[in-house]
Motif scaffolding. Sequence first.
Motif, PDB file in Angstrom:
ATOM      1  N   CYS A  47       0.834  -1.208   0.000  1.00 22.72           N
ATOM      2  CA  CYS A  47       0.000   0.000   0.000  1.00 22.72           C
ATOM      3  C   CYS A  47       0.865   1.253   0.000  1.00 22.72           C
ATOM      4  O   CYS A  47       0.581   2.218  -0.722  1.00 22.72           O
ATOM      5  CB  CYS A  47      -0.943   0.004   1.201  1.00 22.72           C
ATOM      6  N   THR A  48       1.918   1.253   0.777  1.00 23.55           N
ATOM      7  CA  THR A  48       2.824   2.400   0.811  1.00 23.55           C
ATOM      8  C   THR A  48       3.500   2.559  -0.546  1.00 23.55           C
ATOM      9  O   THR A  48       3.569   3.671  -1.092  1.00 23.55           O
ATOM     10  CB  THR A  48       3.866   2.237   1.932  1.00 23.55           C
ATOM     11  N   THR A  49       3.967   1.462  -1.127  1.00 23.86           N
ATOM     12  CA  THR A  49       4.592   1.514  -2.446  1.00 23.86           C
ATOM     13  C   THR A  49       3.614   2.069  -3.477  1.00 23.86           C
ATOM     14  O   THR A  49       3.973   2.937  -4.285  1.00 23.86           O
ATOM     15  CB  THR A  49       5.079   0.117  -2.877  1.00 23.86           C
ATOM     16  N   GLU A  50       2.377   1.596  -3.446  1.00 23.38           N
ATOM     17  CA  GLU A  50       1.379   2.048  -4.411  1.00 23.38           C
ATOM     18  C   GLU A  50       1.112   3.546  -4.278  1.00 23.38           C
ATOM     19  O   GLU A  50       1.135   4.285  -5.268  1.00 23.38           O
ATOM     20  CB  GLU A  50       0.073   1.270  -4.230  1.00 23.38           C
ATOM     21  N   MET A  51       0.856   4.012  -3.078  1.00 24.19           N
ATOM     22  CA  MET A  51       0.550   5.426  -2.890  1.00 24.19           C
ATOM     23  C   MET A  51       1.759   6.299  -3.238  1.00 24.19           C
ATOM     24  O   MET A  51       1.612   7.365  -3.828  1.00 24.19           O
ATOM     25  CB  MET A  51       0.068   5.698  -1.469  1.00 24.19           C
ATOM     26  N   CYS A  52       2.968   5.829  -2.937  1.00 27.51           N
ATOM     27  CA  CYS A  52       4.174   6.586  -3.291  1.00 27.51           C
ATOM     28  C   CYS A  52       4.393   6.594  -4.799  1.00 27.51           C
ATOM     29  O   CYS A  52       4.892   7.583  -5.356  1.00 27.51           O
ATOM     30  CB  CYS A  52       5.394   6.037  -2.556  1.00 27.51           C
ATOM     31  N   THR A  53       4.004   5.534  -5.490  1.00 30.21           N
ATOM     32  CA  THR A  53       4.110   5.522  -6.940  1.00 30.21           C
ATOM     33  C   THR A  53       3.129   6.514  -7.549  1.00 30.21           C
ATOM     34  O   THR A  53       3.479   7.257  -8.475  1.00 30.21           O
ATOM     35  CB  THR A  53       3.888   4.104  -7.502  1.00 30.21           C
ATOM     36  N   PHE A  54       1.897   6.576  -7.022  1.00 28.77           N
ATOM     37  CA  PHE A  54       0.968   7.611  -7.491  1.00 28.77           C
ATOM     38  C   PHE A  54       1.570   8.993  -7.235  1.00 28.77           C
ATOM     39  O   PHE A  54       1.514   9.872  -8.083  1.00 28.77           O
ATOM     40  CB  PHE A  54      -0.409   7.484  -6.820  1.00 28.77           C
ATOM     41  N   ARG A  55       2.165   9.185  -6.062  1.00 33.10           N
ATOM     42  CA  ARG A  55       2.824  10.461  -5.748  1.00 33.10           C
ATOM     43  C   ARG A  55       3.882  10.794  -6.796  1.00 33.10           C
ATOM     44  O   ARG A  55       3.923  11.902  -7.331  1.00 33.10           O
ATOM     45  CB  ARG A  55       3.473  10.378  -4.365  1.00 33.10           C
ATOM     46  N   ASP A  56       4.729   9.818  -7.089  1.00 34.42           N
ATOM     47  CA  ASP A  56       5.837  10.043  -8.006  1.00 34.42           C
ATOM     48  C   ASP A  56       5.367  10.251  -9.440  1.00 34.42           C
ATOM     49  O   ASP A  56       6.081  10.858 -10.245  1.00 34.42           O
ATOM     50  CB  ASP A  56       6.828   8.880  -7.947  1.00 34.42           C
ATOM     51  N   GLN A  57       4.179   9.758  -9.774  1.00 36.54           N
ATOM     52  CA  GLN A  57       3.663   9.894 -11.131  1.00 36.54           C
ATOM     53  C   GLN A  57       2.570  10.960 -11.248  1.00 36.54           C
ATOM     54  O   GLN A  57       1.881  11.028 -12.266  1.00 36.54           O
ATOM     55  CB  GLN A  57       3.152   8.544 -11.629  1.00 36.54           C
ATOM     56  N   MET A  58       2.421  11.794 -10.214  1.00 37.55           N
ATOM     57  CA  MET A  58       1.349  12.799 -10.233  1.00 37.55           C
ATOM     58  C   MET A  58       1.429  13.699 -11.452  1.00 37.55           C
ATOM     59  O   MET A  58       0.402  14.120 -11.978  1.00 37.55           O
ATOM     60  CB  MET A  58       1.361  13.637  -8.956  1.00 37.55           C
ATOM     61  N   ALA A  59       2.614  13.998 -11.929  1.00 40.62           N
ATOM     62  CA  ALA A  59       2.730  14.859 -13.112  1.00 40.62           C
ATOM     63  C   ALA A  59       1.979  14.258 -14.291  1.00 40.62           C
ATOM     64  O   ALA A  59       1.336  14.978 -15.058  1.00 40.62           O
ATOM     65  CB  ALA A  59       4.189  15.092 -13.470  1.00 40.62           C
ATOM     66  N   ASN A  60       2.015  12.929 -14.424  1.00 41.57           N
ATOM     67  CA  ASN A  60       1.282  12.267 -15.508  1.00 41.57           C
ATOM     68  C   ASN A  60      -0.211  12.521 -15.397  1.00 41.57           C
ATOM     69  O   ASN A  60      -0.903  12.685 -16.401  1.00 41.57           O
ATOM     70  CB  ASN A  60       1.534  10.753 -15.496  1.00 41.57           C
ATOM     71  N   PHE A  61      -0.725  12.540 -14.187  1.00 42.50           N
ATOM     72  CA  PHE A  61      -2.153  12.757 -13.975  1.00 42.50           C
ATOM     73  C   PHE A  61      -2.505  14.233 -14.088  1.00 42.50           C
ATOM     74  O   PHE A  61      -3.527  14.593 -14.674  1.00 42.50           O
ATOM     75  CB  PHE A  61      -2.571  12.180 -12.613  1.00 42.50           C
ATOM     76  N   GLU A  62      -1.648  15.085 -13.555  1.00 37.92           N
ATOM     77  CA  GLU A  62      -1.891  16.527 -13.646  1.00 37.92           C
ATOM     78  C   GLU A  62      -1.855  16.991 -15.091  1.00 37.92           C
ATOM     79  O   GLU A  62      -2.599  17.893 -15.479  1.00 37.92           O
ATOM     80  CB  GLU A  62      -0.880  17.287 -12.783  1.00 37.92           C
ATOM     81  N   ASP A  63      -1.002  16.382 -15.905  1.00 30.17           N
ATOM     82  CA  ASP A  63      -0.900  16.759 -17.316  1.00 30.17           C
ATOM     83  C   ASP A  63      -2.217  16.557 -18.055  1.00 30.17           C
ATOM     84  O   ASP A  63      -2.482  17.251 -19.042  1.00 30.17           O
ATOM     85  CB  ASP A  63       0.198  15.959 -18.028  1.00 30.17           C
ATOM     86  N   VAL A  64      -3.035  15.617 -17.617  1.00 28.58           N
ATOM     87  CA  VAL A  64      -4.332  15.371 -18.266  1.00 28.58           C
ATOM     88  C   VAL A  64      -5.487  15.923 -17.435  1.00 28.58           C
ATOM     89  O   VAL A  64      -6.647  15.660 -17.718  1.00 28.58           O
ATOM     90  CB  VAL A  64      -4.550  13.871 -18.571  1.00 28.58           C
ATOM     91  N   GLY A  65      -5.149  16.683 -16.401  1.00 25.52           N
ATOM     92  CA  GLY A  65      -6.188  17.314 -15.579  1.00 25.52           C
ATOM     93  C   GLY A  65      -6.874  16.373 -14.614  1.00 25.52           C
ATOM     94  O   GLY A  65      -7.957  16.671 -14.109  1.00 25.52           O
ATOM     95  N   ALA A  66      -6.261  15.228 -14.336  1.00 25.53           N
ATOM     96  CA  ALA A  66      -6.879  14.240 -13.439  1.00 25.53           C
ATOM     97  C   ALA A  66      -6.526  14.536 -11.982  1.00 25.53           C
ATOM     98  O   ALA A  66      -5.492  15.115 -11.683  1.00 25.53           O
ATOM     99  CB  ALA A  66      -6.418  12.833 -13.799  1.00 25.53           C
ATOM    100  N   THR A  67      -7.422  14.114 -11.109  1.00 26.17           N
ATOM    101  CA  THR A  67      -7.224  14.254  -9.673  1.00 26.17           C
ATOM    102  C   THR A  67      -7.242  12.866  -9.046  1.00 26.17           C
ATOM    103  O   THR A  67      -8.157  12.082  -9.305  1.00 26.17           O
ATOM    104  CB  THR A  67      -8.347  15.108  -9.047  1.00 26.17           C
ATOM    105  N   VAL A  68      -6.234  12.571  -8.234  1.00 24.55           N
ATOM    106  CA  VAL A  68      -6.118  11.265  -7.590  1.00 24.55           C
ATOM    107  C   VAL A  68      -6.550  11.367  -6.134  1.00 24.55           C
ATOM    108  O   VAL A  68      -6.206  12.322  -5.440  1.00 24.55           O
ATOM    109  CB  VAL A  68      -4.657  10.756  -7.658  1.00 24.55           C
ATOM    110  N   TYR A  69      -7.295  10.367  -5.676  1.00 27.17           N
ATOM    111  CA  TYR A  69      -7.634  10.205  -4.265  1.00 27.17           C
ATOM    112  C   TYR A  69      -7.376   8.754  -3.883  1.00 27.17           C
ATOM    113  O   TYR A  69      -7.821   7.845  -4.580  1.00 27.17           O
ATOM    114  CB  TYR A  69      -9.111  10.519  -3.987  1.00 27.17           C
ATOM    115  N   GLY A  70      -6.658   8.539  -2.789  1.00 28.72           N
ATOM    116  CA  GLY A  70      -6.500   7.204  -2.226  1.00 28.72           C
ATOM    117  C   GLY A  70      -7.628   6.970  -1.237  1.00 28.72           C
ATOM    118  O   GLY A  70      -8.092   7.914  -0.586  1.00 28.72           O
ATOM    119  N   ILE A  71      -8.081   5.729  -1.114  1.00 27.03           N
ATOM    120  CA  ILE A  71      -9.181   5.397  -0.197  1.00 27.03           C
ATOM    121  C   ILE A  71      -8.829   4.132   0.573  1.00 27.03           C
ATOM    122  O   ILE A  71      -8.477   3.108  -0.027  1.00 27.03           O
ATOM    123  CB  ILE A  71     -10.506   5.140  -0.942  1.00 27.03           C
ATOM    124  N   SER A  72      -8.942   4.194   1.908  1.00 33.59           N
ATOM    125  CA  SER A  72      -8.768   3.000   2.743  1.00 33.59           C
ATOM    126  C   SER A  72      -9.697   3.092   3.942  1.00 33.59           C
ATOM    127  O   SER A  72     -10.359   4.108   4.155  1.00 33.59           O
ATOM    128  CB  SER A  72      -7.318   2.854   3.207  1.00 33.59           C
TER     129      SER A  72
END
Length: 159
Positions: A47-72
């Motif tokens: 879970c930590t690896t996954e959320m940190c990977t989303f963190r590290d790839q946020m530019a990819n999501f921001e470039d397309v105007g996407a917003t990420v939310y983690g849920i647990s």
Amino acid sequence: MVSVGDDAPDFTAPLADGDVGSFTLSEHLEEAPIVLAFFPAAFTGTCTTEMCTFRDQMANFEDVGATVYGISIDTPFTLNEFREQNELNFGLLSDTNREVIDAYDISMDFADLGVRNVAKRAVFVVDGSGTVTYTWVSDDPGVEPDYDEVAEAADAASE
């Protein structure tokens, strides 16, 4: 289970974003595409690896105007500490009552550990009309999503 083409189940949950607020999906569709990344529990390995990977790839999501939310199922206070320790740059949603996992039908148990009704590792992309445009659900909590595929799905949902 929620499928591509379905209306995303609406929900309200506590938002851990450094503070604790409230998040209602239908009130945030202007942030679409929205990537809902479900994970079993904060402070665990995958879970930590996954959320940190989303963190590290946020530019990819921001470039397309996407917003990420983690849920647990963790409390918003735990999620804020998890955000801080891992320098996460997106909000986390607390589903302690398991209403969101039930609505998306992605509950699983770690029966051998006596832990029940946690989120399967899953990703849903929701477009601006509230329609699910991408789903990925794993029955194996040790498997991570294909982050490039998620980014491509978010890009497609932004068109």
